[in-house]
Design a protein around this motif. Structure first.
Motif, mmCIF file in Angstrom:
data_model
loop_
_atom_site.group_PDB
_atom_site.id
_atom_site.type_symbol
_atom_site.label_atom_id
_atom_site.label_comp_id
_atom_site.label_asym_id
_atom_site.label_seq_id
_atom_site.Cartn_x
_atom_site.Cartn_y
_atom_site.Cartn_z
ATOM 1 N N THR A 298 -60.170 30.160 -63.520
ATOM 2 C CA THR A 298 -60.826 28.859 -63.676
ATOM 3 C C THR A 298 -59.958 27.667 -63.271
ATOM 4 O O THR A 298 -60.470 26.560 -63.174
ATOM 5 N N GLU A 299 -58.667 27.877 -63.056
ATOM 6 C CA GLU A 299 -57.801 26.736 -62.757
ATOM 7 C C GLU A 299 -57.958 26.275 -61.320
ATOM 8 O O GLU A 299 -58.355 27.024 -60.434
ATOM 9 N N LYS A 300 -57.634 25.023 -61.120
ATOM 10 C CA LYS A 300 -57.683 24.441 -59.784
ATOM 11 C C LYS A 300 -56.314 24.430 -59.131
ATOM 12 O O LYS A 300 -56.184 24.438 -57.921
ATOM 13 N N GLY A 301 -55.256 24.420 -59.958
ATOM 14 C CA GLY A 301 -53.895 24.390 -59.435
ATOM 15 C C GLY A 301 -53.297 25.784 -59.330
ATOM 16 O O GLY A 301 -53.991 26.791 -59.459
ATOM 17 N N ASN A 302 -52.002 25.815 -59.107
ATOM 18 C CA ASN A 302 -51.268 27.069 -58.942
ATOM 19 C C ASN A 302 -50.606 27.496 -60.244
ATOM 20 O O ASN A 302 -50.359 26.672 -61.126
ATOM 21 N N GLU B 224 -50.190 24.097 -62.053
ATOM 22 C CA GLU B 224 -50.950 23.753 -63.254
ATOM 23 C C GLU B 224 -50.415 24.494 -64.476
ATOM 24 O O GLU B 224 -50.391 23.945 -65.570
ATOM 25 N N ASP C 100 -48.760 21.208 -56.976
ATOM 26 C CA ASP C 100 -50.065 21.684 -57.433
ATOM 27 C C ASP C 100 -49.956 22.682 -58.583
ATOM 28 O O ASP C 100 -50.953 23.295 -58.959
#
Length: 141
Positions: A27-31, A80, A78
């Protein structure tokens, strides 16, 4: 945000940390970065998660660990989530010395919007300075 899993060896901290990382990556958008003192759990992690083994890095103090984490973050804006499995195995120091690192990491994580999840082996009662980061206790199976 910092979350610490502090409990005895064999209580399921690593398994929970791997499971959390694999759930979050969906679900995360970052790394995400998973840091461990060896590569035993590397194949259990989703391939999207960057794995770093510190076995040959000689991180001898909490200050060197902080610098190492700052380097990882500065290389990838990026990021997260950062997962650190067995902090006291990576940095061969006493748990009481980790207070300064946790306070510094909390400030850095809050400022940059990064989540840091840390597992710590500790056979005795959880120290007071960790209790504020210890969101829930793991129970040995």
């Amino acid at each position: 945000m910092i979350q610490v899993f502090c409990n005895k060896r064999g209580s399921g901290k690593t398994k929970e940390l791997i499971s959390l990382a694999n759930r979050n990556v969906l679900t995360e958008k970052g790394n995400s970065v998973f840091i461990d003192d060896d590569s035993r759990c590397m194949l259990q992690l989703d391939k999207k998660i960057r794995f770093i083994s510190t076995s040959e890095l000689e991180l001898m103090s909490y200050d060197s660990m902080y610098g190492f984490l700052c380097g990882i973050i500065s290389e990838d804006y990026d990021i997260e989530n950062i997962y650190i499995d067995g902090l006291c195995n990576i940095v061969n120091c006493e748990i009481e010395d980790a207070a300064h690192l946790l306070y510094r990491l909390e400030e850095l994580a809050d400022r940059l919007g990064i989540n840091v999840y840390i597992s710590i082996n500790h056979e005795n009662e959880t120290p007071d300075f960790i209790k504020k980061y210890n969101k829930y206790e793991l129970v040995a199976n």
